[in-house]
Enzyme design. Sequence first.
Site, mmCIF file in Angstrom:
data_model
loop_
_atom_site.group_PDB
_atom_site.id
_atom_site.type_symbol
_atom_site.label_atom_id
_atom_site.label_comp_id
_atom_site.label_asym_id
_atom_site.label_seq_id
_atom_site.Cartn_x
_atom_site.Cartn_y
_atom_site.Cartn_z
ATOM 1 C CE LYS A 22 77.239 68.605 52.745
ATOM 2 N NZ LYS A 22 76.333 68.335 51.608
ATOM 3 C CG ASN A 23 73.352 67.926 53.792
ATOM 4 O OD1 ASN A 23 74.005 68.617 53.013
ATOM 5 N ND2 ASN A 23 73.459 66.609 53.836
ATOM 6 C CB CYS A 117 75.678 62.867 41.412
ATOM 7 S SG CYS A 117 76.413 63.002 43.031
ATOM 8 C CG ASP A 306 74.668 61.966 53.918
ATOM 9 O OD1 ASP A 306 74.811 61.454 52.792
ATOM 10 O OD2 ASP A 306 74.014 63.015 54.095
ATOM 11 N NE ARG A 398 80.663 69.641 47.287
ATOM 12 C CZ ARG A 398 79.794 69.027 46.530
ATOM 13 N NH1 ARG A 398 80.188 68.112 45.683
ATOM 14 N NH2 ARG A 398 78.517 69.326 46.601
#
Length: 419
Positions: A22-23, A117, A306, A398
């Site tokens: 994803k990143n 956030c 993460d 996500r």
Amino acid sequence: MDKLIITGGVPLEGDVRISGAKNAALPILAATLLPDSPVTVGNVPHLQDVTTTNELLGRMGVRVMIDDKMRVEVDPTTLHDCVAPYELVKTMRASILVLGPLLARFGKADVSLPGGCAIGARPVNIHVSGLQQMGADIRIENGFIRARADRLRGARLVLDTVTVTGTENLMMAATLADGVTVLENAAREPEVVDLAQFLIAMGAKIHGAGTDTITIEGVDRLHGVHYDVMPDRIEAGTYLCAAAITGGRVRVKGVRPEHLDAVLAKFREAGMAVSQGADWIELDGRGRRLRSVDLRTAPYPAFPTDMQAQFAALNTVGDGVGTIVETIFENRFMHMLEMRRLGADIRIEGNTAIMRGVPKLTAAPVMATDLRASASLVLAALVADGETHIERIYHIDRGYERIEEKLRALGAQIRRVPS
Ligand code: EPU
């Protein structure tokens, strides 16, 4: 809104293929704004954040086509609007990644300023001040970052903090700037390197990606290419955690083991047997007692923030006491509070969590608060006694492609139901 229902207690066994990162995919898709001809990006994960990015590009007038293998073809030449609207940015902060490319290629960008956030304040001051030092005129107006520049100028930028998307934004902007840009104290994450390789394939001149000094010599134009996104090291680490916490054996395939050195070291410290080949890693926890570990998050190549929540899940049931220090984000412990509802013994002091492993967790309804927090709750549920219901799992969609299918294939009792 869907929820996940998981019945704990099954040791996971089998192989799982890891998706594109994803990143890495998000900055690479943003960078498709830079060339003057179409680009195709392969190995793109099928995730909500990717859908949001494609929608963002589409809103700007860019033609985006996706085939059944998630190969994304982007034609940036049809762009007519340099705007990233609030309604998209508020659902995905990584939208900020279009700021640098838009400004460098089209001379203007109006990007909604991301707000707070769930995991921390996450300002974007370093992105903005870097572009200003490259000659951009930037004002914050009506909740937007309004940036203008005839042509950005190369500059020597010393980044105050190691920032991943900040490094990426400035590196992308510098590819089309006039002259040489040097990014000091740059992020060294593999996703930064993947983006650099994509930019280089399009004709950019970049040296030093993967070190803390990246030098970019601006060129007049970039051209279209085909590029495959790197595998997701965090997804891989999460499935290895699933093996560790359930006392099973899982092999993650299609990965780059060297991206996970710090994480694999912690698995070994936790008493797990870890083996690896050129593109796979296997964790065998069968017949082994999981030990709690101490860890401290820090920029790559140290232990990634993460993976912090997932290791917190391991510590809830590990032997002994483990201390987790989160140094990147100031509020990334929300999962700890939910884990307490499953019976975990956790004391939080500032950015430190002191965790004493308990013999067993017991099922309870819990709530996902952000992406990695959701993953950690799934892990905890895989060993909790009874049926755990995890609400608000849109967070997990996500960042984890078909998580319930992949876990089910490993033997987990997991299902998704509308809540
Ligand atoms: N920071 C500033 N000013 C800035 C930018 C960052 O003070 O202008 C601070 C942040 O507040 C934070 C620290 O610098 O305390 C590091 O944040 P960074 O900018 O590196 O985070 P990011 O680029 O916004 C990316 C990932 C995150 C990951 C972090 C850290 C993407 C799209 N996101 O965020 O991924 O946690 O790097 O590795 O690449 C996730 O996938 O779950 C996720 C949150």
